[in-house]
Design an enzyme around this catalytic site. Structure first.
Site, PDB file in Angstrom:
ATOM      1  N   ASP A  26       0.908  -1.281  -0.113  1.00 27.12           N
ATOM      2  CA  ASP A  26       0.018   0.099  -0.075  1.00 27.12           C
ATOM      3  C   ASP A  26       0.978   1.231   0.001  1.00 27.12           C
ATOM      4  O   ASP A  26       1.929   1.292   0.370  1.00 27.12           O
ATOM      5  CB  ASP A  26      -1.100  -0.031   1.336  1.00 27.12           C
ATOM      6  CG  ASP A  26      -1.931   0.958   0.963  1.00 27.12           C
ATOM      7  OD1 ASP A  26      -2.441   1.312  -0.041  1.00 27.12           O
ATOM      8  OD2 ASP A  26      -2.493   1.244   2.371  1.00 27.12           O
ATOM      9  N   HIS A  43       2.170   3.371  -9.164  1.00 30.83           N
ATOM     10  CA  HIS A  43       1.950   2.094  -9.243  1.00 30.83           C
ATOM     11  C   HIS A  43       3.045   1.448 -10.011  1.00 30.83           C
ATOM     12  O   HIS A  43       3.497   0.392  -9.763  1.00 30.83           O
ATOM     13  CB  HIS A  43       0.782   1.813 -10.246  1.00 30.83           C
ATOM     14  CG  HIS A  43      -0.691   2.301  -9.335  1.00 30.83           C
ATOM     15  ND1 HIS A  43      -0.731   2.100  -7.980  1.00 30.83           N
ATOM     16  CD2 HIS A  43      -1.648   3.086  -9.522  1.00 30.83           C
ATOM     17  CE1 HIS A  43      -2.022   2.540  -7.625  1.00 30.83           C
ATOM     18  NE2 HIS A  43      -2.536   3.097  -8.478  1.00 30.83           N
ATOM     19  N   LEU A 137      10.701 -20.434  -4.711  1.00 33.28           N
ATOM     20  CA  LEU A 137       9.744 -19.776  -4.164  1.00 33.28           C
ATOM     21  C   LEU A 137       8.490 -19.701  -4.637  1.00 33.28           C
ATOM     22  O   LEU A 137       8.189 -19.691  -6.026  1.00 33.28           O
ATOM     23  CB  LEU A 137      10.234 -18.082  -4.162  1.00 33.28           C
ATOM     24  CG  LEU A 137       9.288 -17.026  -3.712  1.00 33.28           C
ATOM     25  CD1 LEU A 137       9.197 -17.170  -2.326  1.00 33.28           C
ATOM     26  CD2 LEU A 137       9.444 -15.547  -4.380  1.00 33.28           C
TER      27      LEU A 137
HETATM   28  C1  IPE Z   1      -5.363  -2.710   0.068  1.00 33.46           C
HETATM   29  O1  IPE Z   1      -5.101  -1.308  -0.085  1.00 33.46           O
HETATM   30  C2  IPE Z   1      -5.491  -3.416  -1.335  1.00 33.46           C
HETATM   31  C3  IPE Z   1      -4.164  -3.636  -2.132  1.00 33.46           C
HETATM   32  C4  IPE Z   1      -3.092  -3.078  -1.667  1.00 33.46           C
HETATM   33  C5  IPE Z   1      -4.274  -4.180  -3.390  1.00 33.46           C
HETATM   34  P1  IPE Z   1      -6.294  -0.116  -0.333  1.00 33.46           P
HETATM   35  O2  IPE Z   1      -5.545   1.088  -0.605  1.00 33.46           O
HETATM   36  O3  IPE Z   1      -7.148  -0.575  -1.434  1.00 33.46           O
HETATM   37  O4  IPE Z   1      -6.914  -0.181   0.944  1.00 33.46           O
HETATM   38  P2  IPE Z   1      -7.707   0.847   1.855  1.00 33.46           P
HETATM   39  O5  IPE Z   1      -8.856   1.347   0.965  1.00 33.46           O
HETATM   40  O6  IPE Z   1      -6.833   2.082   2.277  1.00 33.46           O
HETATM   41  O7  IPE Z   1      -8.286   0.041   3.002  1.00 33.46           O
HETATM   42  C1  IPE Z   2      -1.471   0.340  -3.322  1.00 35.99           C
HETATM   43  O1  IPE Z   2      -1.377   1.705  -3.326  1.00 35.99           O
HETATM   44  C2  IPE Z   2      -1.888  -0.181  -4.754  1.00 35.99           C
HETATM   45  C3  IPE Z   2      -3.267  -0.737  -4.964  1.00 35.99           C
HETATM   46  C4  IPE Z   2      -4.135  -0.626  -3.989  1.00 35.99           C
HETATM   47  C5  IPE Z   2      -3.602  -1.420  -6.084  1.00 35.99           C
HETATM   48  P1  IPE Z   2      -2.584   2.671  -3.115  1.00 35.99           P
HETATM   49  O2  IPE Z   2      -3.111   3.195  -4.758  1.00 35.99           O
HETATM   50  O3  IPE Z   2      -3.783   2.274  -2.496  1.00 35.99           O
HETATM   51  O4  IPE Z   2      -2.024   3.839  -2.884  1.00 35.99           O
HETATM   52  P2  IPE Z   2      -2.438   5.122  -1.591  1.00 35.99           P
HETATM   53  O5  IPE Z   2      -3.118   3.972  -0.398  1.00 35.99           O
HETATM   54  O6  IPE Z   2      -3.601   5.821  -2.307  1.00 35.99           O
HETATM   55  O7  IPE Z   2      -1.343   5.818  -1.470  1.00 35.99           O
HETATM   56 MG    MG Z   3      -3.825   2.494  -0.473  1.00 35.36          MG
END
Ligand code: IPE
Ligand code: IPE
Ligand code: MG
Length: 252
Positions: A26, A43, A137
């Site tokens: 995240d 990303h 792995l």
């Molecule tokens: C969790 O992250 C999903 C992934 C890392 C793929 P999110 O960014 O979607 O989670 P929330 O919305 O902060 O809980």
């Molecule tokens: C995690 O990073 C990737 C996915 C959930 C696909 P985020 O896109 O959730 O990044 P933040 O949380 O908005 O910083």
């Molecule tokens: Mg996120």
């Protein structure tokens, strides 16, 4: 009596390298924002961190690495971001599959498949089939994954088997459900890492994390690297995993 959690299924105490590490990757968006970049750049940088982490996990002797790459709730993001994330997955598999295979990595995909674009589905199946006999792995990619949705599908399958007379409802136990989940055959995670400072599970591996150790890192995912993984492992080694019992960590 069924103790609830099969200790035999675990890799041992927290003194040994965790057999299974799961990561909620995240913070890509915030990483990009902090640099004045668009979220898609975050990303993209996240994919580099994933490559580093897969390599490090193999080198450190971890058997299973599960990464949360797209949740069943992530469809609610703006359409353009969803398209970016789908494009990145396509690119990751096309670009990295041969190298993963060369490195003896086995790829498994968990998550719901029936609403994915046909070309993505084909790539996921190709990745699994090409690498199915690899013995290094195991990289488990959670894509279009939601823990509750996964449990619902497992329960539906159990109900189908019961209706057909292939499963006696009285015989349904925790092992039955574990085997019907997408993660069937994979041991429960020993360690779950979440980056970006968020302190929640966001519908990830709800069943499987019953006795998992949690580690929350303030780093945004694109900044994660081998040293960060080693920090998480170092913390894991200090944990005393009791599984509800009284056994203190084994004496030296
Ligand atoms: C969790 O992250 C999903 C992934 C890392 C793929 P999110 O960014 O979607 O989670 P929330 O919305 O902060 O809980
Ligand atoms: C995690 O990073 C990737 C996915 C959930 C696909 P985020 O896109 O959730 O990044 P933040 O949380 O908005 O910083
Ligand atoms: Mg996120």
């Amino acid at each position: 009596m069924n103790s609830g959690v099969s200790v035999a299924a675990h890799s041992g105490g927290s003194s040994s390298v965790p057999c299974h590490v799961a990561i909620i990757m995240d913070g890509n968006g915030r990483w990009a924002k902090r640099r004045g970049l668009v979220r898609a750049e975050g990303h993209r940088a996240g994919v580099q961190a994933l490559r580093r982490t897969v390599r490090a996990a193999g080198e450190l002797g971890i058997d299973y690495l599960t990464v949360y790459s797209f949740s069943s709730e992530n469809w609610s993001r703006p359409h353009s971001e969803v398209l970016d994330l789908m494009a990145l997955l396509r690119r990751f598999i096309r670009h990295d599959l041969a190298e993963l295979h060369q490195n003896n990595v086995r790829v498994r995909i968990i998550g719901r498949r029936d609403d994915l674009a046909p070309d993505i589905l084909a790539l996921l199946v190709e990745a699994e089939e090409l690498t199915c006999d690899n013995t290094g792995l195991t990289l488990v990619v959670a894509f279009n994954y939601g823990g509750r949705e996964e449990i619902v599908r497992a329960v539906q399958e159990a109900a189908r088997r019961a209706v057909c007379g292939n499963l006696d409802p009285a015989d349904i136990d925790e092992d039955t459900i574990s085997q019907l989940l997408d993660t069937g055959g994979i041991p429960d995670p020993d360690l779950l890492i979440r980056t970006s400072g968020e302190l929640r599970i966001s519908n990830f591996l709800l069943w499987q994390c019953a006795y998992t150790e949690f580690f929350f890192s303030p780093l945004y995912w694109p900044d994660f690297d081998r040293a960060a993984l080693e920090d998480a492992l170092a913390e894991y080694y200090t944990r005393d995993r009791r599984f509800g019992g009284l056994t203190a960590r084994a004496s030296p």
